[in-house]
Scaffold this motif. Structure first.
Motif, PDB file in Angstrom:
ATOM      1  N   ARG A 166     -28.395  35.839  74.327  1.00  0.00           N
ATOM      2  CA  ARG A 166     -29.585  35.209  74.922  1.00  0.00           C
ATOM      3  C   ARG A 166     -30.289  36.167  75.885  1.00  0.00           C
ATOM      4  O   ARG A 166     -31.519  36.262  75.899  1.00  0.00           O
ATOM      5  N   SER A 167     -29.522  36.909  76.685  1.00  0.00           N
ATOM      6  CA  SER A 167     -30.102  37.889  77.606  1.00  0.00           C
ATOM      7  C   SER A 167     -30.731  39.050  76.841  1.00  0.00           C
ATOM      8  O   SER A 167     -31.791  39.545  77.214  1.00  0.00           O
ATOM      9  N   VAL A 168     -30.073  39.473  75.763  1.00  0.00           N
ATOM     10  CA  VAL A 168     -30.617  40.539  74.918  1.00  0.00           C
ATOM     11  C   VAL A 168     -31.956  40.107  74.337  1.00  0.00           C
ATOM     12  O   VAL A 168     -32.921  40.872  74.320  1.00  0.00           O
ATOM     13  N   GLN A 169     -32.015  38.861  73.890  1.00  0.00           N
ATOM     14  CA  GLN A 169     -33.246  38.317  73.320  1.00  0.00           C
ATOM     15  C   GLN A 169     -34.372  38.346  74.359  1.00  0.00           C
ATOM     16  O   GLN A 169     -35.491  38.760  74.053  1.00  0.00           O
ATOM     17  N   ARG A 170     -34.086  37.943  75.571  1.00  0.00           N
ATOM     18  CA  ARG A 170     -35.094  37.889  76.633  1.00  0.00           C
ATOM     19  C   ARG A 170     -35.575  39.294  77.009  1.00  0.00           C
ATOM     20  O   ARG A 170     -36.779  39.557  77.080  1.00  0.00           O
ATOM     21  N   LEU A 199     -30.936  46.707  69.868  1.00  0.00           N
ATOM     22  CA  LEU A 199     -29.938  47.584  69.265  1.00  0.00           C
ATOM     23  C   LEU A 199     -29.097  48.264  70.338  1.00  0.00           C
ATOM     24  O   LEU A 199     -27.870  48.309  70.252  1.00  0.00           O
ATOM     25  N   TYR A 200     -29.736  48.761  71.367  1.00  0.00           N
ATOM     26  CA  TYR A 200     -29.011  49.413  72.456  1.00  0.00           C
ATOM     27  C   TYR A 200     -28.106  48.429  73.188  1.00  0.00           C
ATOM     28  O   TYR A 200     -26.943  48.718  73.452  1.00  0.00           O
ATOM     29  N   ALA A 203     -23.429  52.709  72.753  1.00  0.00           N
ATOM     30  CA  ALA A 203     -23.160  54.105  72.425  1.00  0.00           C
ATOM     31  C   ALA A 203     -22.762  54.297  70.963  1.00  0.00           C
ATOM     32  O   ALA A 203     -22.788  55.419  70.464  1.00  0.00           O
ATOM     33  N   SER A 204     -22.376  53.227  70.279  1.00  0.00           N
ATOM     34  CA  SER A 204     -21.980  53.370  68.882  1.00  0.00           C
ATOM     35  C   SER A 204     -23.179  53.606  67.963  1.00  0.00           C
ATOM     36  O   SER A 204     -23.013  53.978  66.810  1.00  0.00           O
ATOM     37  N   SER A 205     -24.394  53.416  68.486  1.00  0.00           N
ATOM     38  CA  SER A 205     -25.599  53.661  67.688  1.00  0.00           C
ATOM     39  C   SER A 205     -26.068  55.091  67.869  1.00  0.00           C
ATOM     40  O   SER A 205     -26.191  55.587  68.982  1.00  0.00           O
ATOM     41  N   SER A 206     -26.337  55.732  66.765  1.00  0.00           N
ATOM     42  CA  SER A 206     -26.884  57.083  66.778  1.00  0.00           C
ATOM     43  C   SER A 206     -28.337  57.021  67.224  1.00  0.00           C
ATOM     44  O   SER A 206     -29.033  56.034  66.981  1.00  0.00           O
ATOM     45  N   PHE A 246     -37.877  54.473  69.082  1.00  0.00           N
ATOM     46  CA  PHE A 246     -38.367  55.114  70.297  1.00  0.00           C
ATOM     47  C   PHE A 246     -37.229  55.201  71.326  1.00  0.00           C
ATOM     48  O   PHE A 246     -37.197  54.431  72.281  1.00  0.00           O
ATOM     49  N   PRO A 247     -36.284  56.129  71.165  1.00  0.00           N
ATOM     50  CA  PRO A 247     -35.113  56.156  72.051  1.00  0.00           C
ATOM     51  C   PRO A 247     -35.447  56.403  73.521  1.00  0.00           C
ATOM     52  O   PRO A 247     -34.680  56.004  74.396  1.00  0.00           O
TER      53      PRO A 247
END
Length: 127
Positions: free
Chosen positions: A86-90, A56-57, A62-65, A71-72
């Protein structure tokens, strides 16, 4: 399709679900597309939730509250905004696996052999 009371009480983290056989899984939609990004299958709901938070991050930044995160304060240092899916997934999978590894390490310490004063060992689980 309605959720039973047990399902409602069990789902306390965002972006995760439990398989029939007990594993916890997480996936997230890639912004601007209909694609879902598979984040992995985990032994604990906390691990799946951390994987979801990391993705999500990285995907929404920054658009996510902060209210959207489970667990921020547990986002890994390797997570960055603007990474490829693909990098986010890893990175997300690695974060979730690290939480599962911590859980397994702490639960295995519960099974440490206890030695009494006579030098005889007994398993803590057997007592």
């Amino acid at each position: 399709m309605s959720m039973s009371n047990s399902d409602k009480s069990e789902k306390k983290y965002k972006g995760i679900r439990r398989r029939k056989w007990g594993k916890w899984v997480s996936e997230i939609r890639v912004p601007g597309t209909q694609d879902r990004l598979w984040l992995g299958s985990y032994s604990t709901p906390e691990a799946a939730a951390v994987a979801h938070d990391t993705a999500l991050y990285c995907l929404r930044g920054a658009s996510s509250s902060l209210d959207n995160f489970n667990f921020p304060l547990m986002l890994p240092a390797s997570s960055r905004i603007g990474m490829s899916p693909r990098s986010v997934q890893r990175v997300s999978s690695d974060a979730g696996m690290a939480i599962d590894a911590q859980f397994l390490a702490s639960s295995s310490s519960d099974n440490v052999e206890k030695v009494d004063q006579n030098g005889k060992g007994s398993w803590l689980d057997d007592q």
